[in-house]
Write an enzyme that holds these catalytic residues in place. Sequence first.
Site, PDB file in Angstrom:
ATOM      1  N   TYR A   1      -4.161 -18.439   7.063  1.00 17.70           N
ATOM      2  CA  TYR A   1      -3.070 -18.102   6.118  1.00 17.70           C
ATOM      3  C   TYR A   1      -1.481 -18.018   6.772  1.00 17.70           C
ATOM      4  O   TYR A   1      -2.037 -16.924   7.229  1.00 17.70           O
ATOM      5  CB  TYR A   1      -2.584 -17.420   4.805  1.00 17.70           C
ATOM      6  CG  TYR A   1      -2.352 -17.940   3.262  1.00 17.70           C
ATOM      7  CD1 TYR A   1      -1.883 -18.845   2.738  1.00 17.70           C
ATOM      8  CD2 TYR A   1      -1.166 -17.249   3.495  1.00 17.70           C
ATOM      9  CE1 TYR A   1      -0.680 -19.797   1.709  1.00 17.70           C
ATOM     10  CE2 TYR A   1      -0.091 -17.131   2.537  1.00 17.70           C
ATOM     11  CZ  TYR A   1      -0.142 -18.345   1.593  1.00 17.70           C
ATOM     12  OH  TYR A   1       0.862 -18.900   0.704  1.00 17.70           O
TER      13      TYR A   1
ATOM     14  N   ARG B   1      -0.787  -2.565  -6.504  1.00 18.02           N
ATOM     15  CA  ARG B   1      -1.375  -3.726  -6.465  1.00 18.02           C
ATOM     16  C   ARG B   1      -2.182  -4.296  -6.561  1.00 18.02           C
ATOM     17  O   ARG B   1      -2.314  -5.846  -6.961  1.00 18.02           O
ATOM     18  CB  ARG B   1      -1.769  -3.366  -4.985  1.00 18.02           C
ATOM     19  CG  ARG B   1      -1.200  -3.330  -4.124  1.00 18.02           C
ATOM     20  CD  ARG B   1      -1.764  -1.949  -2.319  1.00 18.02           C
ATOM     21  NE  ARG B   1      -2.261  -3.351  -1.685  1.00 18.02           N
ATOM     22  CZ  ARG B   1      -2.250  -4.133  -1.191  1.00 18.02           C
ATOM     23  NH1 ARG B   1      -0.967  -4.896  -0.548  1.00 18.02           N
ATOM     24  NH2 ARG B   1      -3.122  -4.792  -0.124  1.00 18.02           N
TER      25      ARG B   1
ATOM     26  N   HIS C   1      -2.095   3.473  -5.849  1.00 15.75           N
ATOM     27  CA  HIS C   1      -2.016   2.076  -5.557  1.00 15.75           C
ATOM     28  C   HIS C   1      -2.795   0.772  -6.247  1.00 15.75           C
ATOM     29  O   HIS C   1      -2.758  -0.288  -6.236  1.00 15.75           O
ATOM     30  CB  HIS C   1      -3.633   2.173  -4.563  1.00 15.75           C
ATOM     31  CG  HIS C   1      -4.199   1.457  -3.780  1.00 15.75           C
ATOM     32  ND1 HIS C   1      -5.068   0.201  -3.950  1.00 15.75           N
ATOM     33  CD2 HIS C   1      -3.854   1.236  -2.591  1.00 15.75           C
ATOM     34  CE1 HIS C   1      -5.183  -0.590  -2.606  1.00 15.75           C
ATOM     35  NE2 HIS C   1      -4.363   0.411  -1.884  1.00 15.75           N
TER      36      HIS C   1
ATOM     37  N   LYS D   1      -3.233  -2.217   7.549  1.00 19.10           N
ATOM     38  CA  LYS D   1      -3.780  -1.134   7.661  1.00 19.10           C
ATOM     39  C   LYS D   1      -5.219  -3.127   7.863  1.00 19.10           C
ATOM     40  O   LYS D   1      -5.262  -4.313   8.066  1.00 19.10           O
ATOM     41  CB  LYS D   1      -4.475  -1.314   6.297  1.00 19.10           C
ATOM     42  CG  LYS D   1      -6.089  -1.078   5.905  1.00 19.10           C
ATOM     43  CD  LYS D   1      -6.472  -0.714   4.097  1.00 19.10           C
ATOM     44  CE  LYS D   1      -7.979  -0.173   4.229  1.00 19.10           C
ATOM     45  NZ  LYS D   1      -8.655  -0.818   2.998  1.00 19.10           N
TER      46      LYS D   1
ATOM     47  N   ARG E   1       0.864  -0.884  -0.283  1.00 24.01           N
ATOM     48  CA  ARG E   1      -0.014  -0.395   0.014  1.00 24.01           C
ATOM     49  C   ARG E   1       0.692   0.857  -0.490  1.00 24.01           C
ATOM     50  O   ARG E   1       2.522   0.767   0.549  1.00 24.01           O
ATOM     51  CB  ARG E   1      -0.614  -0.129   1.099  1.00 24.01           C
ATOM     52  CG  ARG E   1      -2.003  -0.931   0.996  1.00 24.01           C
ATOM     53  CD  ARG E   1      -2.671  -1.195   2.523  1.00 24.01           C
ATOM     54  NE  ARG E   1      -3.358  -2.492   2.420  1.00 24.01           N
ATOM     55  CZ  ARG E   1      -3.137  -3.587   3.042  1.00 24.01           C
ATOM     56  NH1 ARG E   1      -2.437  -3.746   3.571  1.00 24.01           N
ATOM     57  NH2 ARG E   1      -3.882  -4.145   2.963  1.00 24.01           N
TER      58      ARG E   1
ATOM     59  N   HIS F   1      -3.743  -9.345   3.052  1.00 20.88           N
ATOM     60  CA  HIS F   1      -5.086  -9.544   2.862  1.00 20.88           C
ATOM     61  C   HIS F   1      -5.162 -10.423   3.783  1.00 20.88           C
ATOM     62  O   HIS F   1      -4.993 -11.808   3.757  1.00 20.88           O
ATOM     63  CB  HIS F   1      -5.889  -9.981   1.743  1.00 20.88           C
ATOM     64  CG  HIS F   1      -6.007  -8.627   0.903  1.00 20.88           C
ATOM     65  ND1 HIS F   1      -5.844  -8.976  -1.205  1.00 20.88           N
ATOM     66  CD2 HIS F   1      -6.085  -7.397   1.119  1.00 20.88           C
ATOM     67  CE1 HIS F   1      -5.514  -7.686  -0.992  1.00 20.88           C
ATOM     68  NE2 HIS F   1      -5.747  -6.458  -0.412  1.00 20.88           N
TER      69      HIS F   1
END
Length: 199
Positions: A170, A136, A133, A63, A36, A160
């Site tokens: 994960y 990404r 951005h 984030k 990011r 994520h």
Amino acid sequence: ITDPAKLGELLRAIQAYRGGPVVRAALQLAPLLFQRPGELRAATWAEINLDAALWTIPAARMKRGRDGKEHGEPHLVPLPKQAVAVLQALHPLTGRGAMVFPGERNHDRPISENSVRTALIAMGYTPDVHTWHGFRATARTMLAERLDVDPLVIEAQLAHAVKDANGRAYNRTQYMAHLTKMMQRWADYLDELRAGAAE
């Protein structure tokens, strides 16, 4: 941008960019590392280990919700050799301070998000064409479609929260070998596109 030829054009434009070295380095690292914008521009040298080729972003800078920021694991970004080279070249210029990308007026603060946005616009990449951005989404799409990388590995590098087919979170640390291999493969692919490869 998810078309290989158009991405090659953008990478050549970044290579030819003649602005300041700090913004130029941020521009070069944005497609390579696809983190990011706020995470990249506020990077500190303390987070970067060039010998280990690893960028460790503290949980507090990610984030996440408050609990994730306070108690979460740091986000690990393996640095391909191309990224290490960019950072090694930048270090003599900014390495005496804390910030990897210090602002011009105040070296204790990072460059603004506008600095890279303005550079992209100056190169002809207006927000309707491509954004900081957007690197990404570029990486997410092309790693899966062009390089056939496991989406779970890509999502982990994007930071994520993902679960595998069995519903387990994960575990990024267990997949460092996969992530390291993917990041180097991506950087090599970007080199090929910059050199004019069509795919």
